[in-house]
Design a protein around this motif. Sequence first.
Motif, PDB file in Angstrom:
ATOM      1  N   ASP A 182       0.851  -1.204   0.000  1.00  0.00           N
ATOM      2  CA  ASP A 182       0.000   0.000   0.000  1.00  0.00           C
ATOM      3  C   ASP A 182       0.881   1.247   0.000  1.00  0.00           C
ATOM      4  O   ASP A 182       1.001   1.932   1.025  1.00  0.00           O
ATOM      5  N   PRO A 183       1.519   1.561  -1.135  1.00  0.00           N
ATOM      6  CA  PRO A 183       2.483   2.674  -1.152  1.00  0.00           C
ATOM      7  C   PRO A 183       1.882   4.023  -0.783  1.00  0.00           C
ATOM      8  O   PRO A 183       2.623   4.941  -0.424  1.00  0.00           O
ATOM      9  N   SER A 184       0.564   4.159  -0.839  1.00  0.00           N
ATOM     10  CA  SER A 184      -0.045   5.450  -0.501  1.00  0.00           C
ATOM     11  C   SER A 184      -0.225   5.627   1.007  1.00  0.00           C
ATOM     12  O   SER A 184      -0.571   6.715   1.473  1.00  0.00           O
ATOM     13  N   SER A 185       0.019   4.574   1.793  1.00  0.00           N
ATOM     14  CA  SER A 185      -0.113   4.688   3.254  1.00  0.00           C
ATOM     15  C   SER A 185       0.923   5.651   3.808  1.00  0.00           C
ATOM     16  O   SER A 185       2.100   5.560   3.453  1.00  0.00           O
ATOM     17  N   PRO A 186       0.520   6.558   4.710  1.00  0.00           N
ATOM     18  CA  PRO A 186       1.522   7.418   5.361  1.00  0.00           C
ATOM     19  C   PRO A 186       2.529   6.548   6.114  1.00  0.00           C
ATOM     20  O   PRO A 186       2.160   5.499   6.655  1.00  0.00           O
ATOM     21  N   PRO A 187       3.793   6.951   6.150  1.00  0.00           N
ATOM     22  CA  PRO A 187       4.825   6.132   6.810  1.00  0.00           C
ATOM     23  C   PRO A 187       4.475   5.766   8.251  1.00  0.00           C
ATOM     24  O   PRO A 187       4.845   4.692   8.725  1.00  0.00           O
ATOM     25  N   GLU A 188       3.740   6.638   8.936  1.00  0.00           N
ATOM     26  CA  GLU A 188       3.380   6.364  10.332  1.00  0.00           C
ATOM     27  C   GLU A 188       2.442   5.164  10.444  1.00  0.00           C
ATOM     28  O   GLU A 188       2.366   4.523  11.501  1.00  0.00           O
ATOM     29  N   ASN A 189       1.705   4.864   9.368  1.00  0.00           N
ATOM     30  CA  ASN A 189       0.719   3.774   9.414  1.00  0.00           C
ATOM     31  C   ASN A 189       1.078   2.598   8.513  1.00  0.00           C
ATOM     32  O   ASN A 189       0.262   1.692   8.324  1.00  0.00           O
ATOM     33  N   VAL A 190       2.251   2.603   7.929  1.00  0.00           N
ATOM     34  CA  VAL A 190       2.583   1.596   6.911  1.00  0.00           C
ATOM     35  C   VAL A 190       2.638   0.191   7.508  1.00  0.00           C
ATOM     36  O   VAL A 190       3.013   0.001   8.670  1.00  0.00           O
ATOM     37  N   THR A 191       2.208  -0.789   6.700  1.00  0.00           N
ATOM     38  CA  THR A 191       2.320  -2.195   7.082  1.00  0.00           C
ATOM     39  C   THR A 191       3.062  -2.944   5.981  1.00  0.00           C
ATOM     40  O   THR A 191       3.152  -2.462   4.846  1.00  0.00           O
ATOM     41  N   PHE A 192       3.551  -4.129   6.332  1.00  0.00           N
ATOM     42  CA  PHE A 192       4.359  -4.908   5.388  1.00  0.00           C
ATOM     43  C   PHE A 192       3.810  -6.324   5.300  1.00  0.00           C
ATOM     44  O   PHE A 192       3.715  -7.024   6.322  1.00  0.00           O
ATOM     45  N   ALA A 193       3.440  -6.746   4.089  1.00  0.00           N
ATOM     46  CA  ALA A 193       2.920  -8.097   3.872  1.00  0.00           C
ATOM     47  C   ALA A 193       4.087  -9.082   3.818  1.00  0.00           C
ATOM     48  O   ALA A 193       5.000  -8.942   2.999  1.00  0.00           O
ATOM     49  N   VAL A 194       4.046 -10.081   4.697  1.00  0.00           N
ATOM     50  CA  VAL A 194       5.130 -11.065   4.781  1.00  0.00           C
ATOM     51  C   VAL A 194       5.214 -11.864   3.473  1.00  0.00           C
ATOM     52  O   VAL A 194       4.194 -12.309   2.938  1.00  0.00           O
ATOM     53  N   ILE A 195       6.442 -12.025   2.969  1.00  0.00           N
ATOM     54  CA  ILE A 195       6.671 -12.813   1.748  1.00  0.00           C
ATOM     55  C   ILE A 195       7.025 -14.238   2.185  1.00  0.00           C
ATOM     56  O   ILE A 195       8.135 -14.489   2.672  1.00  0.00           O
ATOM     57  N   PRO A 196       6.091 -15.193   2.027  1.00  0.00           N
ATOM     58  CA  PRO A 196       6.260 -16.511   2.665  1.00  0.00           C
ATOM     59  C   PRO A 196       7.298 -17.421   2.027  1.00  0.00           C
ATOM     60  O   PRO A 196       7.579 -18.490   2.568  1.00  0.00           O
ATOM     61  N   THR A 197       7.891 -17.021   0.899  1.00  0.00           N
ATOM     62  CA  THR A 197       8.929 -17.849   0.264  1.00  0.00           C
ATOM     63  C   THR A 197      10.336 -17.460   0.709  1.00  0.00           C
ATOM     64  O   THR A 197      11.292 -18.183   0.420  1.00  0.00           O
ATOM     65  N   PHE A 198      10.495 -16.326   1.389  1.00  0.00           N
ATOM     66  CA  PHE A 198      11.839 -15.803   1.672  1.00  0.00           C
ATOM     67  C   PHE A 198      12.528 -16.528   2.823  1.00  0.00           C
ATOM     68  O   PHE A 198      13.727 -16.751   2.803  1.00  0.00           O
ATOM     69  N   SER A 199      11.768 -16.836   3.878  1.00  0.00           N
ATOM     70  CA  SER A 199      12.281 -17.552   5.052  1.00  0.00           C
ATOM     71  C   SER A 199      11.097 -18.282   5.661  1.00  0.00           C
ATOM     72  O   SER A 199       9.951 -18.070   5.259  1.00  0.00           O
TER      73      SER A 199
END
Length: 603
Positions: free
Chosen positions: A355-372
């Motif tokens: 969600d690149p439009s989210s303000p940095p104070e509210n940003v979330t990150f979707a876990v990439i399940p193939t990385f680890s």
Amino acid sequence: MEQETEIINHKHKAETEIIRWFEEVAEDADLVQQQTLRQILELNHGVEYLKKWLGDIKLQEMDENALETIYTSLVPLVSHADLEPYIQRIADGDTAPLLTQHPITNLSLSSGTTEGRQKFVPFTCHSSQTTLQIFKLAAAYRSSLYPIKGGGKILEFIYSSKQYKTKGGLIAGTATTHYYASEEFKAKQQETKSFTCSSEAVISSGDYKQSTYCHLLLGLHFSQEVEFVTSTFAYSMVQAFRSFEELWKELCHDLREGSLSSRINIIKMRKAVLEIINLPNPELASRIESICEELKREDWCCLIPKLWPNAKYVYSIMTGSMQPYLTKLRHYGGELPLVSADYGSTESWIGVNVDPSSPPENVTFAVIPTFSYFEFIPLYRQKSHYNYQNGNINSANDDFIEGDVVPLSQVKIGQQYEIVLTTFTGLYRYRLGDVVEVASFYKKTPKLNFICRRKLILTVNIDKNTEKDLQLVVERGSQILSKARADLVDFTSHANVTKQPGHYVIYWEIKGEVEEMVLGECCREMDASFVDHGYVVSRKTNSIGPLELCIVERGTFKKILEYFIGNGAAMSQFKTPRCTSNQVLLKILNVCTIKRFHSTAYG
């Protein structure tokens, strides 16, 4: 025109494909996680560390559920200290399969420390490949909201540090240094069709100030082509534009003359920059001078969009310790969106900003399940239950009570967790020390909100210092104090980022009379005693300022105790905060400060 259309179509197709890939793995995140664990264990089957815990169990004959259960019940949770003997053997040249079957040739230097020492983390081709993958994925999500022109330029304030060889001949350096030197970094530019303004010689110069000057100069040279402005950390960008306020006349002179300032004395970098800035450009210089005269009158507000009129957004890590720089970044960026970069660590990439439009104070990150393979330790805030024993005020060792570890499939919205990693690079059930909160889900993968570093207390830039690190440093300083027949009554600290460069402030209450020369020596000794790589590099380049030692009047820490008790804390529960950003506490400390000293370490 036809070629440009072809570039746009190829770029759009690549972006669509990588988003589709992520949506598929996110939709089936539970199963993908089990498959990822199987891949890691089969890839590294028989290594010394795993054999210690799993013996000769035939993992390949188990189904996914059984494998996950056996692994998490037999292999213990560990910190870096537990794996350090294995990593040190690798650094010293032991080529036996200790943590991975594939030989490890590079070690990343984490900016965190272990018992006052730098941390090595294995870095393999998988590290570079996942970096390329997340950069392409993140670029695709940004492009869907803020389309950029194919073949455009990026103004990137990025810096490599020097690499060196360990006793065993392995290449050691920061993870970003390894990445910028990799083929994947070149591939990223080709595949995202966005090219950094600066050449490799500028990125890898090893001199922060000279690189910044050249980044700015080349950014101005390509000012009409810059599509977005970025840095690894928001701090670096703010520092660069603060420098610009001082350097703009010199930069304009170089553009006008087609020359390069004498302040750039690294031959390789001079040559690389002059190959680009090789002709006088009085028209561009005059236009930028005119803009800068206007910007100066407006306190440099909207600097980015006025100098780089085609920039679509500003992109950087803006969470955690970077949040204090958002006000200044918004001042420079005007109406440009601030887009928070993705979530990772030296050990592994973790999540992408969908969600690149989210303000940095509210940003979330979707876990990439193939990385680890990710696990999560539920964390519950401790209620106040301090003990008063033998005249000493004691508290629990940590700020959290821990629940039972859960896999990614069992995390709950609103719950805070510490992340546990099992990686392709040889880390098994490794406690990362990051506290996150599950905000929501993207398909079936959790979206995480970064809360803080667990036990991290001092940070300004890329530095990370824990309570233990601070304790070691204060002990060094107080040894000098004790020779002067004085005692340290109590202490706390603060990372001051209100002025640039930010710096550490340590507050001391002392008993006894001490000469100012001795206190100045204490200050210098403490500054020089921080061994965290990020701090040392930042101090050497003055991107962190000299440590400040404030001597407070007697009774100051009693006032702090009284403040806490007045706000409902119990005496049996109180402990002096070793680092504070509490404005009331800082007001007490600063009003009570009677002497200030600034370190002369690092010149």
